[in-house]
Scaffold this motif. Structure first.
Motif, PDB file in Angstrom:
ATOM      1  N   GLU A  41       0.828  -1.206   0.000  1.00 63.20           N
ATOM      2  CA  GLU A  41       0.000   0.000   0.000  1.00 63.20           C
ATOM      3  C   GLU A  41       0.864   1.258   0.000  1.00 63.20           C
ATOM      4  OE1 GLU A  41      -3.430   2.118   2.776  1.00 63.20           O
ATOM      5  OE2 GLU A  41      -2.787   0.051   3.166  1.00 63.20           O
ATOM      6  N   HIS A  42       1.972   1.222   0.740  1.00 63.11           N
ATOM      7  CA  HIS A  42       2.884   2.359   0.796  1.00 63.11           C
ATOM      8  C   HIS A  42       3.525   2.620  -0.572  1.00 63.11           C
ATOM      9  CE1 HIS A  42       5.759   5.197   2.426  1.00 63.11           C
ATOM     10  NE2 HIS A  42       6.752   4.471   1.938  1.00 63.11           N
ATOM     11  N   ARG A  45       0.970   4.084  -2.914  1.00 60.47           N
ATOM     12  CA  ARG A  45       0.713   5.482  -2.584  1.00 60.47           C
ATOM     13  C   ARG A  45       1.825   6.382  -3.133  1.00 60.47           C
ATOM     14  NH1 ARG A  45       0.611   5.074   2.539  1.00 60.47           N
ATOM     15  NH2 ARG A  45      -1.598   4.575   2.730  1.00 60.47           N
ATOM     16  N   TYR A  48       1.480   6.735  -6.839  1.00 55.66           N
ATOM     17  CA  TYR A  48       0.355   7.630  -7.142  1.00 55.66           C
ATOM     18  C   TYR A  48       0.781   9.094  -7.045  1.00 55.66           C
ATOM     19  CZ  TYR A  48      -4.085  10.076  -6.449  1.00 55.66           C
ATOM     20  OH  TYR A  48      -5.129  10.953  -6.534  1.00 55.66           O
TER      21      TYR A  48
END
Length: 260
Positions: A41-42, A45, A48
């Motif tokens: 997830e990191h 992110r 992104y």
């Protein structure tokens, strides 16, 4: 008897340990998944936000360069022959006379008309026609010279610049080769803004006459898209100190013995 007791002990140990081993094995993937999920997830992110940053740069840098050139050159562009201050020489920036489908290029025609209007009004007495001369069959300066003569400008007052491969080359050669720093640039408004930007950042005191800009949508859209890239390159040329590809021996123009 002792052997039997030993066998029973081994069996019980296996029975007792087997459930714990199976449970531990099943728990390991869950354990690693629990660790990997936040890390994944990191990373996503970060990707992104990096994507957003690149998108912002892709939009703001070209827009910033475009408006910098427009803003910095706005006071030196004139829309009419009556308003522009007189200069002895005008630099006509080259383009092809004909489009790829064989029609007369409206940008070319407008530049020739604007240059002829400068001469008739007395706002410019001499002309440099600067453009690409890539082959015997493609010679922008020779074509512009012929059409300016046909428009009534004496041939002795027209100096071809055969090494005006880019706008940067044309304005730098006007100074370094033809010994000019104070002259009129002739082209369409979008092109004039870029030419004035380049010339003034190299210490020249130029002004520009805006030739008529064809209003056909298909021409304007293609031209404006190309102009975004051209202005990015112009800013880079200024910041990097880019020079013209060719200079050669000075050719003062007009010569001292030429009449006004």
């Amino acid at each position: 008897m002792a052997g039997a007791l030993f066998y029973i002990h081994i069996e019980r140990s296996a029975v007792c340990k087997s459930p714990r081993t199976t449970a531990d094995s099943a728990a390991l993937p869950d354990f690693f998944a629990t660790i990997a999920a936040p890390q994944e997830e990191h990373v996503l992110r970060r990707l992104y936000y990096c994507g957003l940053l690149l998108l912002a740069l892709a939009l703001t840098v070209p827009a910033g360069c475009y408006f910098w050139i427009t803003w910095s050159s706005r006071d030196y562009l004139y829309n009419s022959v009556a308003e522009i201050p007189a200069r002895r020489v005008a630099l006509v920036l080259g383009t092809a006379k004909y489009t790829t489908d064989g029609r007369v290029n409206l940008y070319y025609r407008a530049r020739i008309d604007a240059a002829a209007a400068l001469y008739r009004s007395g706002k410019a007495r001499y002309f440099i026609v600067s453009g690409d001369n890539r082959s015997l069959s493609y010679n922008e300066p020779a074509q512009m010279r012929a059409d300016l003569i046909a428009a009534g400008i004496p041939s002795a007052r027209i100096q071809p610049d055969y090494a005006g491969l880019r706008t940067l080359d044309s304005v730098l050669r006007a100074d370094r080769v033809f010994q000019l720093q104070d002259y009129i640039i002739v082209s369409q408004p979008f092109h004039n803004a870029r030419a004035v930007f380049l010339a003034r950042h190299h210490g020249q005191a130029v002004v520009a006459l805006n030739a008529a800009d064809p209003m056909l949508f298909k021409y304007r859209l293609k031209t404006q898209v190309r102009e975004v890239g051209a202005r990015l390159r112009a800013v880079w040329d200024v910041l990097s100190g880019k020079e013209a590809r060719h200079y050669g021996e000075p050719i003062p123009f007009p010569r001292e013995d030429m009449p006004e």
